[in-house]
Design a protein around this motif. Structure first.
Motif, PDB file in Angstrom:
ATOM      1  N   ALA A  39      -9.039 -15.702 -42.511  1.00 28.37           N
ATOM      2  CA  ALA A  39      -8.024 -16.631 -42.023  1.00 28.37           C
ATOM      3  C   ALA A  39      -8.269 -16.885 -40.538  1.00 28.37           C
ATOM      4  CB  ALA A  39      -6.625 -16.063 -42.238  1.00 28.37           C
ATOM      5  N   ILE A  40      -8.414 -18.156 -40.172  1.00 28.24           N
ATOM      6  CA  ILE A  40      -8.550 -18.565 -38.770  1.00 28.24           C
ATOM      7  C   ILE A  40      -7.311 -19.392 -38.449  1.00 28.24           C
ATOM      8  CG2 ILE A  40      -9.984 -19.761 -37.089  1.00 28.24           C
ATOM      9  CD1 ILE A  40     -11.404 -17.385 -38.302  1.00 28.24           C
ATOM     10  N   TYR A  41      -6.532 -18.953 -37.463  1.00 35.31           N
ATOM     11  CA  TYR A  41      -5.210 -19.548 -37.271  1.00 35.31           C
ATOM     12  C   TYR A  41      -4.789 -19.509 -35.802  1.00 35.31           C
ATOM     13  CZ  TYR A  41      -3.943 -14.578 -37.343  1.00 35.31           C
ATOM     14  OH  TYR A  41      -3.879 -13.227 -37.083  1.00 35.31           O
ATOM     15  N   SER A  42      -3.746 -20.276 -35.494  1.00 37.38           N
ATOM     16  CA  SER A  42      -3.128 -20.230 -34.168  1.00 37.38           C
ATOM     17  C   SER A  42      -2.036 -19.169 -34.165  1.00 37.38           C
ATOM     18  CB  SER A  42      -2.491 -21.577 -33.822  1.00 37.38           C
ATOM     19  OG  SER A  42      -3.410 -22.628 -33.903  1.00 37.38           O
ATOM     20  N   ARG A  43      -1.902 -18.506 -33.014  1.00 37.20           N
ATOM     21  CA  ARG A  43      -0.782 -17.583 -32.853  1.00 37.20           C
ATOM     22  C   ARG A  43      -0.357 -17.576 -31.392  1.00 37.20           C
ATOM     23  NH1 ARG A  43      -2.447 -11.144 -32.618  1.00 37.20           N
ATOM     24  NH2 ARG A  43      -3.229 -11.224 -30.473  1.00 37.20           N
ATOM     25  N   TRP A  44       0.915 -17.255 -31.137  1.00 38.48           N
ATOM     26  CA  TRP A  44       1.425 -17.092 -29.774  1.00 38.48           C
ATOM     27  C   TRP A  44       2.647 -16.183 -29.834  1.00 38.48           C
ATOM     28  CZ3 TRP A  44       1.857 -21.319 -32.838  1.00 38.48           C
ATOM     29  CH2 TRP A  44       3.130 -21.837 -33.078  1.00 38.48           C
ATOM     30  N   PRO A  45       2.995 -15.524 -28.723  1.00 35.90           N
ATOM     31  CA  PRO A  45       4.057 -14.511 -28.752  1.00 35.90           C
ATOM     32  C   PRO A  45       5.402 -15.085 -29.182  1.00 35.90           C
ATOM     33  CG  PRO A  45       2.769 -14.338 -26.739  1.00 35.90           C
ATOM     34  CD  PRO A  45       2.350 -15.607 -27.397  1.00 35.90           C
ATOM     35  N   LYS A  46       6.085 -14.380 -30.071  1.00 35.51           N
ATOM     36  CA  LYS A  46       7.412 -14.810 -30.497  1.00 35.51           C
ATOM     37  C   LYS A  46       8.395 -14.858 -29.332  1.00 35.51           C
ATOM     38  CE  LYS A  46       7.077 -13.330 -35.335  1.00 35.51           C
ATOM     39  NZ  LYS A  46       7.586 -12.420 -36.392  1.00 35.51           N
ATOM     40  N   THR A  47       8.165 -14.020 -28.327  1.00 37.26           N
ATOM     41  CA  THR A  47       9.064 -14.008 -27.170  1.00 37.26           C
ATOM     42  C   THR A  47       8.996 -15.312 -26.381  1.00 37.26           C
ATOM     43  OG1 THR A  47       7.339 -12.963 -25.817  1.00 37.26           O
ATOM     44  CG2 THR A  47       8.928 -11.509 -26.913  1.00 37.26           C
ATOM     45  N   ARG A  48       7.970 -16.112 -26.609  1.00 33.98           N
ATOM     46  CA  ARG A  48       7.828 -17.387 -25.908  1.00 33.98           C
ATOM     47  C   ARG A  48       8.465 -18.550 -26.667  1.00 33.98           C
ATOM     48  NH1 ARG A  48       6.493 -17.063 -20.470  1.00 33.98           N
ATOM     49  NH2 ARG A  48       4.865 -15.511 -20.161  1.00 33.98           N
ATOM     50  N   GLY A  49       8.971 -18.300 -27.883  1.00 34.26           N
ATOM     51  CA  GLY A  49       9.629 -19.351 -28.640  1.00 34.26           C
ATOM     52  C   GLY A  49       8.652 -20.320 -29.278  1.00 34.26           C
ATOM     53  N   HIS A  50       9.188 -21.239 -30.083  1.00 30.84           N
ATOM     54  CA  HIS A  50       8.320 -22.154 -30.819  1.00 30.84           C
ATOM     55  C   HIS A  50       7.526 -23.065 -29.889  1.00 30.84           C
ATOM     56  CE1 HIS A  50       6.768 -24.531 -34.092  1.00 30.84           C
ATOM     57  NE2 HIS A  50       7.196 -25.628 -33.505  1.00 30.84           N
ATOM     58  N   LEU A  51       8.144 -23.539 -28.820  1.00 29.99           N
ATOM     59  CA  LEU A  51       7.453 -24.465 -27.920  1.00 29.99           C
ATOM     60  C   LEU A  51       6.368 -23.786 -27.102  1.00 29.99           C
ATOM     61  CD1 LEU A  51      10.369 -26.764 -26.683  1.00 29.99           C
ATOM     62  CD2 LEU A  51       8.639 -27.213 -28.444  1.00 29.99           C
ATOM     63  N   GLY A  52       6.241 -22.479 -27.245  1.00 32.30           N
ATOM     64  CA  GLY A  52       5.153 -21.769 -26.586  1.00 32.30           C
ATOM     65  C   GLY A  52       3.791 -22.088 -27.168  1.00 32.30           C
ATOM     66  N   TRP A  53       3.752 -22.877 -28.245  1.00 33.21           N
ATOM     67  CA  TRP A  53       2.456 -23.244 -28.822  1.00 33.21           C
ATOM     68  C   TRP A  53       1.600 -23.993 -27.809  1.00 33.21           C
ATOM     69  CZ3 TRP A  53       0.629 -28.192 -29.035  1.00 33.21           C
ATOM     70  CH2 TRP A  53       1.571 -29.236 -28.940  1.00 33.21           C
ATOM     71  N   VAL A  54       2.213 -24.790 -26.966  1.00 38.54           N
ATOM     72  CA  VAL A  54       1.427 -25.613 -26.043  1.00 38.54           C
ATOM     73  C   VAL A  54       1.039 -24.859 -24.780  1.00 38.54           C
ATOM     74  CG1 VAL A  54       3.192 -26.685 -24.563  1.00 38.54           C
ATOM     75  CG2 VAL A  54       1.237 -28.035 -25.318  1.00 38.54           C
ATOM     76  N   THR A  55       1.670 -23.739 -24.516  1.00 46.16           N
ATOM     77  CA  THR A  55       1.414 -22.982 -23.288  1.00 46.16           C
ATOM     78  C   THR A  55       0.749 -21.630 -23.528  1.00 46.16           C
ATOM     79  OG1 THR A  55       3.664 -22.061 -23.405  1.00 46.16           O
ATOM     80  CG2 THR A  55       3.349 -24.041 -22.061  1.00 46.16           C
ATOM     81  N   HIS A  56       0.926 -21.035 -24.722  1.00 49.13           N
ATOM     82  CA  HIS A  56       0.479 -19.666 -24.941  1.00 49.13           C
ATOM     83  C   HIS A  56      -0.309 -19.436 -26.231  1.00 49.13           C
ATOM     84  CE1 HIS A  56       3.640 -19.099 -21.898  1.00 49.13           C
ATOM     85  NE2 HIS A  56       2.986 -18.005 -21.584  1.00 49.13           N
ATOM     86  N   SER A  57      -0.637 -20.494 -26.947  1.00 50.86           N
ATOM     87  CA  SER A  57      -1.351 -20.313 -28.216  1.00 50.86           C
ATOM     88  C   SER A  57      -2.788 -19.831 -27.990  1.00 50.86           C
ATOM     89  CB  SER A  57      -1.372 -21.628 -29.000  1.00 50.86           C
ATOM     90  OG  SER A  57      -2.083 -21.482 -30.220  1.00 50.86           O
ATOM     91  N   GLU A  58      -3.288 -19.090 -28.966  1.00 52.31           N
ATOM     92  CA  GLU A  58      -4.679 -18.634 -28.995  1.00 52.31           C
ATOM     93  C   GLU A  58      -5.130 -18.633 -30.455  1.00 52.31           C
ATOM     94  OE1 GLU A  58      -4.056 -14.895 -27.097  1.00 52.31           O
ATOM     95  OE2 GLU A  58      -3.087 -13.984 -28.829  1.00 52.31           O
ATOM     96  N   VAL A  59      -6.408 -18.769 -30.699  1.00 49.70           N
ATOM     97  CA  VAL A  59      -6.919 -18.805 -32.065  1.00 49.70           C
ATOM     98  C   VAL A  59      -7.366 -17.411 -32.468  1.00 49.70           C
ATOM     99  CG1 VAL A  59      -8.680 -19.741 -33.610  1.00 49.70           C
ATOM    100  CG2 VAL A  59      -7.557 -21.231 -31.933  1.00 49.70           C
ATOM    101  N   ALA A  60      -6.864 -16.948 -33.623  1.00 45.35           N
ATOM    102  CA  ALA A  60      -7.076 -15.578 -34.075  1.00 45.35           C
ATOM    103  C   ALA A  60      -7.778 -15.556 -35.433  1.00 45.35           C
ATOM    104  CB  ALA A  60      -5.736 -14.847 -34.158  1.00 45.35           C
ATOM    105  N   HIS A  61      -8.167 -14.348 -35.843  1.00 48.91           N
ATOM    106  CA  HIS A  61      -8.962 -14.125 -37.054  1.00 48.91           C
ATOM    107  C   HIS A  61      -8.386 -12.920 -37.792  1.00 48.91           C
ATOM    108  CE1 HIS A  61     -13.218 -12.871 -38.694  1.00 48.91           C
ATOM    109  NE2 HIS A  61     -12.411 -13.268 -39.661  1.00 48.91           N
ATOM    110  N   ALA A  62      -8.063 -13.121 -39.071  1.00 49.72           N
ATOM    111  CA  ALA A  62      -7.592 -12.028 -39.923  1.00 49.72           C
ATOM    112  C   ALA A  62      -8.399 -12.040 -41.219  1.00 49.72           C
ATOM    113  CB  ALA A  62      -6.102 -12.162 -40.213  1.00 49.72           C
TER     114      ALA A  62
END
Length: 363
Positions: A63-86
């Protein structure tokens, strides 16, 4: 070789070259009536979004996906997202986080702050990971992890308006991903930003990219959201705009959003989100089906357009989830050339915590 063939849609012209003798695809009939919570992909401390699943050379599901900290809220996708691998031994999971694929790499790079919306393509033994990257001013690096970015924050728009499209390359899903110092698709005088690339291989061997841009206009927001097509002879580009718009309407500011495309039975198909309810009579946010010719240039609404209605998800345990975003960033999983699963991103109502869901398809 598994090739996930995907594209997007944005133009409602009837296409004469679509073979009418082929059976009409009813995608909704391929979905189960209720979904299994055991097939959710999530992380305890991170939002999960836009998940691609591909079977690796090791026989495992990646799985290759976007993730960002829940503490940053949903709009944190544009400021804190990173691409991860599971990784998982099964298509439906559970998936175990393995590593970051495209972590933040500093303000010296065009994608140094954020990577998001990955789209993976396998071609001739290599993997090509297309994605959105952006660079902010560094403001968010000096804020506590509990600060949730909001639309009212000017610095949120700094990141949003610096979105560009890039590609990373790897020989193996477990190996190193090579990133580049320049974006694959940049802005010009008409484009405020470019984002959300989806690339597929056409029957003629060319690579088709569908991406969106925001029209240049004074102010933070910019103008209309437009989707366009671009072609290349190589997965590495250069991608040249065709000048042919993707699915759109003349009056809507933001018609179609998240989408995925594939080729079968002599034509292209696309599942996309009716973002503002201007494309169909369904509720805004509903996932609908479009069809095109074999070049992916002329698109029209399918005879059976409904894929998944916006609003609620119904689970096999008898519960329901009311959704703010029911089925965003759709991706498809193919095996041996056959459609096996739809993967969607979900944001429940009155929540900032998102997850992905793997939906095995009926034959």
């Amino acid at each position: 070789m598994l090739v996930v063939m995907l594209i997007a849609v944005f133009s409602c012209k009837q296409t004469k070259s679509i073979p009418t003798q082929k059976p009409k695809l009813d995608f909704a009939s391929m979905l189960p009536e209720k979904f299994n919570k055991a097939n959710i992909i999530e992380e305890e401390d991170y939002n999960v979004w836009g998940t691609n699943i591909i079977k690796g050379k090791d026989g495992k599901y990646h799985a290759i996906y976007s993730r960002w900290p829940k503490t940053r809220g949903h709009l944190g996708w544009v400021t804190h997202s990173e691409v991860a691998h599971a990784v998982s031994d099964k298509l439906t999971g559970p998936y175990e986080f393995k590593r970051l694929v495209l972590p933040p790499r500093g303000l010296n790079y065009w994608d140094g702050s954020t990577t998001h919306n990955p789209h993976i393509l396998e071609y001739e033994g290599k993997y090509y990971l297309y994605y959105m990257g952006n660079r902010g001013s560094g403001y968010w690096d000096n804020t506590p992890d509990t600060v949730m970015p909001k639309y009212k924050d000017e610095e949120w728009w700094v990141n949003r308006n610096n979105q560009r499209i890039g590609v990373a390359v790897a020989d193996d899903l477990n190996g190193e991903w090579k990133r580049f110092d320049k974006p694959l698709v940049d802005i010009d005088s008409t484009k405020r930003l470019v984002s959300t690339p989806v690339v597929s291989i056409r029957p003629d061997g060319k690579f088709l990219m569908v991406y969106k841009y925001v029209k240049e206009k004074e102010g933070m927001h910019g103008g209309r959201v437009v989707h366009v097509t671009a072609l290349s002879d190589s997965p590495m580009g250069p991608f040249i705009d065709t000048g042919i718009p993707f699915i759109e309407t003349e009056t809507a500011r933001f018609a179609l959003d998240d989408h995925v495309e594939w080729f079968q039975d002599g034509r292209y198909y696309c599942i996309g989100k009716d973002h503002d309810g201007s494309l169909t009579e369904y509720e805004k946010g509903t996932m609908v089906l479009y069809i095109s010719d074999e070049e992916g240039m002329d698109w029209t609404l399918a005879q059976q357009p409904l894929v998944l209605k916006a609003g609620k998800l119904f689970w096999t345990d008898g519960t329901e989830t009311l959704c703010e975003r029911t089925a965003d960033m759709p991706k498809l999983y193919f095996e041996d050339g056959k459609l096996k699963a739809l993967v969607i991103a979900v944001l429940p109502k009155d929540s900032d915590d998102s997850f992905s869901l793997v939906i095995p398809l009926n034959d």
